[in-house]
Design an enzyme around this catalytic site. Structure first.
Site, PDB file in Angstrom:
ATOM      1  N   THR A 195      -9.889 -75.698 -20.031  1.00 25.30           N
ATOM      2  CA  THR A 195     -11.026 -74.943 -19.513  1.00 25.30           C
ATOM      3  C   THR A 195     -10.511 -73.731 -18.751  1.00 25.30           C
ATOM      4  O   THR A 195      -9.400 -73.752 -18.227  1.00 25.30           O
ATOM      5  CB  THR A 195     -11.804 -75.876 -18.567  1.00 25.30           C
ATOM      6  N   ARG A 223     -22.861 -84.790 -25.084  1.00 26.15           N
ATOM      7  CA  ARG A 223     -22.101 -84.936 -23.827  1.00 26.15           C
ATOM      8  C   ARG A 223     -21.930 -83.581 -23.101  1.00 26.15           C
ATOM      9  O   ARG A 223     -21.611 -82.571 -23.700  1.00 26.15           O
ATOM     10  CB  ARG A 223     -20.728 -85.515 -24.157  1.00 26.15           C
ATOM     11  N   GLY A 225     -19.910 -81.927 -19.717  1.00 22.00           N
ATOM     12  CA  GLY A 225     -18.897 -82.162 -18.685  1.00 22.00           C
ATOM     13  C   GLY A 225     -19.283 -81.499 -17.376  1.00 22.00           C
ATOM     14  O   GLY A 225     -20.443 -81.131 -17.147  1.00 22.00           O
ATOM     15  N   ASP A 226     -18.291 -81.319 -16.513  1.00 21.57           N
ATOM     16  CA  ASP A 226     -18.556 -80.761 -15.180  1.00 21.57           C
ATOM     17  C   ASP A 226     -18.672 -79.244 -15.165  1.00 21.57           C
ATOM     18  O   ASP A 226     -19.294 -78.674 -14.258  1.00 21.57           O
ATOM     19  CB  ASP A 226     -17.429 -81.171 -14.217  1.00 21.57           C
ATOM     20  N   GLY A 249     -14.126 -84.248 -16.939  1.00 17.47           N
ATOM     21  CA  GLY A 249     -15.410 -83.852 -16.385  1.00 17.47           C
ATOM     22  C   GLY A 249     -16.249 -84.968 -15.797  1.00 17.47           C
ATOM     23  O   GLY A 249     -16.931 -84.781 -14.784  1.00 17.47           O
TER      24      GLY A 249
HETATM   25  N1  ASP Z   1     -13.779 -80.278 -17.410  1.00 18.44           N
HETATM   26  C1  ASP Z   1     -13.990 -80.054 -18.811  1.00 18.44           C
HETATM   27  C2  ASP Z   1     -14.973 -81.071 -19.333  1.00 18.44           C
HETATM   28  O1  ASP Z   1     -14.931 -82.202 -18.923  1.00 18.44           O
HETATM   29  C3  ASP Z   1     -12.763 -80.160 -19.602  1.00 18.44           C
HETATM   30  C4  ASP Z   1     -11.680 -79.239 -19.140  1.00 18.44           C
HETATM   31  O2  ASP Z   1     -11.508 -79.014 -17.956  1.00 18.44           O
HETATM   32  O3  ASP Z   1     -10.990 -78.703 -20.002  1.00 18.44           O
HETATM   33  O4  ASP Z   1     -15.749 -80.732 -20.193  1.00 18.44           O
END
Ligand code: ASP
Length: 347
Positions: A195, A223, A225-226, A249
């Site tokens: 990310t 789904r 994520g964060d 996440g």
């Molecule tokens: N935090 C991101 C997610 O869970 C993944 C990442 O940090 O690459 O979607």
């Protein structure tokens, strides 16, 4: 004698002006390109150079905006757009694939001045999701838009789109195929996240944060994520800090990582204020306070079984990292001439 005194006083006042101007001109930026299991022995010098060049390019783009007196939010976007366009990172072009073989992108931004925020999730045709997230912030009555609705809004706002081929890369497709063939988890196939994010302090003392991602390989059932969740992957508050996260996440959502760090910073700063009777906290304590808050929250993530990292910038311009993985693609620059990128822990 009297004149001499007045002149001396005037000289003192004018001498103080440049120092004040310099003080006001302080800016700071930090970026990340994901955290994870990164092994220096398994990275070729060419690959390392490519990552470092991409990070430096993004850092320079954000730093230029701040040095020219631009806003923290503009600097965050200027740094994230080239990272989204760079296939090395898991955001925009080069995003990971869903179980069904699509690229579904998430992004969010937050402005520390007024805590205005914008976020999008599950968009498939937006070239730079970070720009759409900011449009949601500035030109919609909402904070968080999803999928086709977000894309419809993007169309109305004239946001640039791209065909599926733009986002899809062989390397990420191969990760999905390996995952399916060997029944692996997304962490097994990627071993790192990827990310991208940025946090900045501008010359007016304002903070901003932004995060953009393709999520995790093989994600399914819609789904999220964060990264697009305000408070989990992104948070900015001029009273405390600006944070952008990367990692597993689900854990970052459960801990509410970005906001939790800012809340702790706010409390620590207030406590210092009460005990020391001065505000803001002394500069040498301010950095330690921020690191303390960030490390404590990342330790909670670890305790629950999650991993990843964050970047943070304070109202005083300290930029710092906290991660519980063996590496995090990262960089920081400021008005005092600092400009550095790093990959592995301990660098
Ligand atoms: N935090 C991101 C997610 O869970 C993944 C990442 O940090 O690459 O979607």
């Amino acid at each position: 004698m009297k004149n001499a005194l007045v002149m001396a006083l005037l000289a003192l006042i004018f001498a103080a002006v440049p120092a004040q101007a310099q003080e006001d001109a302080r800016w700071s930026i930090a970026i990340h390109g994901g955290a994870g299991t990164l092994d220096p022995d398994r990275m070729t010098p060419e690959r390392r150079a490519a990552y470092e060049a991409a990070l430096q390019n993004a850092l320079d783009a954000g730093a230029r905006v701040l040095a020219d007196g631009g806003s923290a939010m503009d600097a965050v976007k200027a740094a994230i757009v080239p990272l989204e366009d760079e296939p090395l990172f898991n955001a925009g072009r080069g995003s990971v694939f869903t179980w069904e073989g699509d690229n579904e992108l998430d992004a969010s931004v937050m402005d520390g001045i007024d805590r205005s925020a914008g976020a999008v999730t599950g968009v498939k045709s937006i070239k730079n999701p970070i720009l759409l997230a900011d449009k949601v912030r500035t030109d919609s009555p909402h904070v968080f838009l999803m999928g086709t609705g977000a894309e419809e809004f993007a169309g109305e706002q004239g946001i640039e789109t791209a065909p599926p081929e733009w986002f899809a890369t062989e390397r990420r497709r191969e990760s999905l195929e390996r995952m399916k063939a060997r029944n692996l988890s997304s962490l097994d196939v990627d071993l790192k996240f990827g990310t991208v994010g940025a946090v900045a302090l501008d010359q007016n003392g304002n903070l901003a944060a932004g995060t953009s991602t393709g999520g995790m390989t093989g994600k399914r059932w819609g789904r999220i994520g964060d990264a697009p969740v305000i408070g989990a992957g992104t948070y900015a508050d001029n009273r405390a800090c600006a944070v952008s996260a990367t990692g597993w996440g689900e854990y970052f959502i459960r801990v509410g990582v970005a906001q939790e760090i800012c809340t702790r910073m706010r409390l620590l700063r207030a406590t210092n204020y009460l005990s020391l009777g001065t505000a803001p906290v002394a500069p040498e304590e301010e950095m330690a306070t921020a690191q303390l808050a960030a490390d404590a929250v990342m330790a909670e993530v670890k305790e629950l079984g999650g991993d990843g990292g964050i970047i943070l910038v304070t109202p005083e311009g300290h930029a710092l990292y906290s991660f519980n993985t063996s590496g995090m693609y990262r960089g920081r620059a400021n008005s005092e001439g600092l400009s550095e990128v790093a990959i592995f822990s301990g660098e």
